[in-house]
Design a protein around this motif. Structure first.
Motif, PDB file in Angstrom:
ATOM      1  N   GLY A 120       0.741  -1.257   0.000  1.00  0.00           N
ATOM      2  CA  GLY A 120       0.000   0.000   0.000  1.00  0.00           C
ATOM      3  C   GLY A 120       0.767   1.300   0.000  1.00  0.00           C
ATOM      4  N   ASP A 121       2.095   1.305  -0.198  1.00  0.00           N
ATOM      5  CA  ASP A 121       2.829   2.566  -0.141  1.00  0.00           C
ATOM      6  C   ASP A 121       2.437   3.544  -1.250  1.00  0.00           C
ATOM      7  N   TYR A 122       1.836   3.055  -2.320  1.00  0.00           N
ATOM      8  CA  TYR A 122       1.398   3.916  -3.430  1.00  0.00           C
ATOM      9  C   TYR A 122       0.401   4.969  -2.986  1.00  0.00           C
ATOM     10  N   ILE A 123      -0.239   4.774  -1.832  1.00  0.00           N
ATOM     11  CA  ILE A 123      -1.325   5.667  -1.410  1.00  0.00           C
ATOM     12  C   ILE A 123      -0.859   7.117  -1.325  1.00  0.00           C
ATOM     13  N   ASP A 124       0.436   7.338  -1.056  1.00  0.00           N
ATOM     14  CA  ASP A 124       0.951   8.702  -0.957  1.00  0.00           C
ATOM     15  C   ASP A 124       0.912   9.430  -2.292  1.00  0.00           C
ATOM     16  N   GLU A 125       0.813   8.692  -3.385  1.00  0.00           N
ATOM     17  CA  GLU A 125       0.820   9.296  -4.720  1.00  0.00           C
ATOM     18  C   GLU A 125      -0.579   9.569  -5.263  1.00  0.00           C
ATOM     19  N   VAL A 126      -1.602   9.082  -4.604  1.00  0.00           N
ATOM     20  CA  VAL A 126      -2.972   9.197  -5.135  1.00  0.00           C
ATOM     21  C   VAL A 126      -3.507  10.597  -4.850  1.00  0.00           C
ATOM     22  N   PRO A 127      -3.977  11.325  -5.853  1.00  0.00           N
ATOM     23  CA  PRO A 127      -4.473  12.683  -5.626  1.00  0.00           C
ATOM     24  C   PRO A 127      -5.892  12.691  -5.064  1.00  0.00           C
ATOM     25  N   PRO A 128      -6.262  13.775  -4.386  1.00  0.00           N
ATOM     26  CA  PRO A 128      -7.647  13.913  -3.912  1.00  0.00           C
ATOM     27  C   PRO A 128      -8.627  13.797  -5.071  1.00  0.00           C
ATOM     28  N   GLY A 129      -9.756  13.153  -4.798  1.00  0.00           N
ATOM     29  CA  GLY A 129     -10.801  13.005  -5.806  1.00  0.00           C
ATOM     30  C   GLY A 129     -10.654  11.803  -6.701  1.00  0.00           C
ATOM     31  N   ALA A 130      -9.477  11.162  -6.679  1.00  0.00           N
ATOM     32  CA  ALA A 130      -9.266   9.976  -7.505  1.00  0.00           C
ATOM     33  C   ALA A 130      -9.885   8.748  -6.856  1.00  0.00           C
TER      34      ALA A 130
END
Length: 222
Positions: free
Chosen positions: A63-73
């Motif tokens: 789950g480290d990718y979560i830091d890259e996900v923008p708001p609203g996505a």
């Protein structure tokens, strides 16, 4: 494109009308088998795609990718429909909720469902299970094409979910799908009003061309 307005329109028409519109355009977009953790959950947003693979000998994080996900996505996770391990739990739910991420859609399993309900954070998956994917699966690709329930989903495609399930709308066909879905909603309201006024359902459906709105147009969209 005013994406806030798009989200409002998508949420207003809902998944069933969008599904009918996809059928009309002969676009495969229904993510069969993916359902909300709790009824009443609803979302619309662009896909931030994640592909999982067995961890093998490489190690890696779920789950480290979560830091890259923008708001609203919308976090869209391809775990190949695996049911015996979860790739989403309460920490990811909390972080996603805090960041303003719209929802999570998993071709696979989630866990810690009470946290999703408490935060009213939409999570859609095949099932809920307690078994972690730690040391079993790892995220190997972000924002690459993935497959959810047999449907190809590209980064930036639109995902919409409510109590009836989830649909994927290819970004190039968004306005086309939305316009037909809105026509279907108008026709359904008119049919109900006609029935209330005493007209037979068969007559009302025919009068408003309801069947034609759900019938394929004789073409296939990629």
């Amino acid at each position: 494109m005013d994406e806030a307005k798009v989200v409002e329109r998508l949420n207003t028409v809902g998944v069933t009308a969008l599904s009918d519109a996809l059928d009309r355009l002969e676009i495969a977009g229904q993510l069969i088998g993916l359902a909300p953790v709790a009824r009443g959950m609803k979302f619309s947003g662009r896909a931030f795609t994640i592909r999982m693979l067995p961890v093998g000998l490489t190690g890696g994080s779920v789950g480290d990718y979560i830091d890259e996900v923008p708001p609203g996505a919308v976090v869209a996770i391809d775990n190949g429909g695996i049911l015996n391990q979860t790739v989403w739990g309460d920490i990811l739910t909390y972080v996603a909720h805090t960041k303003g991420i719209a929802a999570t859609v998993i071709d696979g399993a989630c866990r810690d469902s009470d946290r999703c309900v408490a935060l009213n954070y939409p999570v859609f998956s095949r099932c809920v299970t307690m078994r972690t994917a730690k040391d079993r699966a790892t995220a190997v690709a972000n924002n690459d094409p993935i497959q959810l329930a047999g449907v190809r989903v590209e980064p930036g495609d639109w995902l919409v979910g409510d109590s009836d399930g989830v649909v994927a709308i290819p970004a190039p066909h968004l306005e086309e799908v939305l316009a037909i879905a809105e026509q279907i909603e108008v026709a359904e309201k008119a049919i109900l009003a006609a029935v209330d006024s005493g007209k037979r359902l068969e007559e009302a459906r025919k009068a408003f061309g309801y069947h034609s709105l759900q019938t394929g147009m004789g073409r296939t969209c990629a």
